[in-house]
Design a protein around this motif. Sequence first.
Motif, PDB file in Angstrom:
ATOM      1  N   LEU A 119       0.828  -1.203   0.000  1.00 49.84           N
ATOM      2  CA  LEU A 119       0.000   0.000   0.000  1.00 49.84           C
ATOM      3  C   LEU A 119       0.867   1.260   0.000  1.00 49.84           C
ATOM      4  O   LEU A 119       0.549   2.248  -0.679  1.00 49.84           O
ATOM      5  CB  LEU A 119      -0.928  -0.001   1.219  1.00 49.84           C
ATOM      6  N   GLY A 136       0.129   1.269  -3.784  1.00 52.60           N
ATOM      7  CA  GLY A 136      -1.284   1.585  -3.681  1.00 52.60           C
ATOM      8  C   GLY A 136      -2.181   0.523  -4.289  1.00 52.60           C
ATOM      9  O   GLY A 136      -1.843  -0.658  -4.343  1.00 52.60           O
ATOM     10  N   ARG A 137      -3.341   0.954  -4.771  1.00 53.37           N
ATOM     11  CA  ARG A 137      -4.321   0.026  -5.334  1.00 53.37           C
ATOM     12  C   ARG A 137      -3.749  -0.799  -6.477  1.00 53.37           C
ATOM     13  O   ARG A 137      -4.024  -1.993  -6.599  1.00 53.37           O
ATOM     14  CB  ARG A 137      -5.531   0.802  -5.860  1.00 53.37           C
ATOM     15  N   GLN A 159      -4.668   1.270   7.770  1.00 57.02           N
ATOM     16  CA  GLN A 159      -5.115   2.647   7.570  1.00 57.02           C
ATOM     17  C   GLN A 159      -3.927   3.600   7.537  1.00 57.02           C
ATOM     18  O   GLN A 159      -3.860   4.514   6.700  1.00 57.02           O
ATOM     19  CB  GLN A 159      -6.074   3.050   8.690  1.00 57.02           C
ATOM     20  N   TRP A 169      -2.213   3.182   4.246  1.00 58.80           N
ATOM     21  CA  TRP A 169      -3.041   3.777   3.197  1.00 58.80           C
ATOM     22  C   TRP A 169      -2.866   5.291   3.170  1.00 58.80           C
ATOM     23  O   TRP A 169      -2.723   5.902   2.101  1.00 58.80           O
ATOM     24  CB  TRP A 169      -4.492   3.393   3.455  1.00 58.80           C
ATOM     25  N   LYS A 195      -1.205   7.987   0.356  1.00 57.15           N
ATOM     26  CA  LYS A 195      -1.923   9.172  -0.105  1.00 57.15           C
ATOM     27  C   LYS A 195      -1.087  10.439   0.067  1.00 57.15           C
ATOM     28  O   LYS A 195      -1.103  11.335  -0.765  1.00 57.15           O
ATOM     29  CB  LYS A 195      -3.248   9.309   0.647  1.00 57.15           C
ATOM     30  N   LEU A 198      -9.869   3.577   4.975  1.00 57.92           N
ATOM     31  CA  LEU A 198      -9.534   2.341   4.292  1.00 57.92           C
ATOM     32  C   LEU A 198     -10.773   1.850   3.538  1.00 57.92           C
ATOM     33  O   LEU A 198     -11.875   1.859   4.084  1.00 57.92           O
ATOM     34  CB  LEU A 198      -9.109   1.295   5.339  1.00 57.92           C
TER      35      LEU A 198
END
Length: 654
Positions: free
Chosen positions: A434, A438-439, A487, A490, A494, A506
């Motif tokens: 993450l 990331g995604r 979290q 994540w 960002k 999340l």
Amino acid sequence: MSTLNLRNTQLASRAAPLLTAGVLTEADLVLVDAALQRFGEPDPDELLAAALALAVQRRGHVGVDLLQVATLAEPSEEPVWPSDLPAWQAKLLASPLVSQGENRQRPLVMQPLPGGEHLLMTQRLWDVQARLAQALRQMAGERTAHAPTQDLLQQALLRSLTQGAKPEHLAAKTQVAQSLAAAARLRLTLVLGGPGTGKTFSIRFLLAALLAQRPELRVVLAAPTGKAAVRMTEAMREAQRAAPTQDNIAQLLADLPSSTVHKLLGKRPDGSVRHHRGNPLPADIVVVDEASMVDLVLMAQVVDAVAPGAQLVLLGDRDQLASVDVGTVLADIAHAAAQTGSPLQACLVRLTVNYRFADSPLVSAVAAAIQAATPESLVQAEQLLTGRRPDAVDAQPIQPIAAGDLAERTAATHTLAGPYFAKGGYVALLAEQLRTGGRAALRETQVRRQLLYAMGSYRVLAVHRQGPLGVAGLEKAIGDSVRSVLQLAWNERKSTQQVRTKSEDLPREAGLWLGQLVLVTENAYDVDLRNGDIGLVVCGDGGRLVVVFPVAAPVDATGVEAKWPGVREVPIARLPPHMGALAMTVHKSQGSQFGHVALVLTDGPSPLQSRELVYTAITRAQQQLTWVGTAPALHDALQRMVARASGLAPLLGS
């Protein structure tokens, strides 16, 4: 009791204390009161015994010993049983409701047992038990229609099982080859041993030897749970890496169909099956793994479905937890087969050398001590687990956590969640992905394969489903810790992006959250998921969450199976009933293996917290074991055995 409208009013008053004690339910009483009316006006004590014969099935008993009924209820100052138990039993023996197996028109059977005891059961369970015993005895005395000569089979097994074996293991593997070659020529073959003793490994080479002689043989693999069934397929491939066979046989073994026992039989919602004596399975060899989990009725259906001349191979560990439903079938079969002169004796192959725990001898020592089950060995197991021996297992005893004590609960939860965050844990790997990718990273196949492999490195096992120290409480508390770590990762991802720096929650979807472990609780063949399958929630295409499940590992260009598993993606909308899997019951863990296991014992006595449960939990661990609880709770568990009433073993050995 005022809500009950029983025809036999005396039954209502006689049963009142047992309703209060939780031994009987109103449904038990209503059923016997209605079903037994055609036998006239039976004595209320006889109806009470009939209700008990139904009620004990919920506890896994085949029947009830009327002289031992006091064990069914907690001690009470109020009398809850007839005052004269021998007279009660004598009344039942003379009752028109009861036969001793010779009159199928009577609803109850009193089975005489060795030692003068009697077991009262329903006619239905007596029929199932007697039919199963007769079929097993018959299969044990018949040769298969496909086995080569014993010498030829023994030579093939000796070559396979001893290839590359360590010198200290040669004698044991030679003995296994000899006994397996003899047993495998019979229609019933029993391969018993603890985890890591090579049950599936041995059967893999038995099948290889048989297929080398007759490649047309139809072989099917089955297990009580989907997870255990998939594990059989994996074990066949693992054995190929350890001791290769010729390519065409290896491919035949890799392609063997594996399914749950229910799917194999074609079990219907009403309990009937598609395959039975009149429509047997189209197979020459039926292999059932984790047979200790198969209950009495299901085992009878399996045996009925084996075609004439075909072979049934049962693999299992008699010391593990018994089936959820009625009976202790594998333990009964093992007990009968171990008796001198038993018709099942020639079918038995017993494996005693543990190969899996070579890198974790202390876990092996604890398991072996519990398995021996002598007063001395149980003391040894307790000493190892509590650190009172210098060679003790890495145990972390923690006082049980009061539901309202948030500080203690947080501290203990952090301890239990820690291995998920450690190097190699799936949460640590997921958090790193993450932060760095990331995604998009979670949509890459290689990343998913690595996460699914790491998913099996650790699991928390509990005794009960409910309560702060049960699955429900542990899942919530550990889940909170896992989400907080993810979290943070994540948000860190960002914060490194130029376009958008505002933190976001999340991702969640349909009650699931990114990084959650998911345990499937029902078979769903339309999406090829089975009860016991465990998956991981990750990011899919279009920003949606999906669940990925491990499948058999792919084979690379050199023909070697990859270390990481393959991946199958399932949309959340298509998931069958499921629950979180950061913590799971010991029962649900059967058929699985984890690198590190944390066993959470409950405080105080519990009928579920037994020697078999502790043994089953310990043998789920491949390298490391942690247990959580108090020394008295551990002591009580090791002293408590699951005692189920069954009459199968005497029928098998007679």
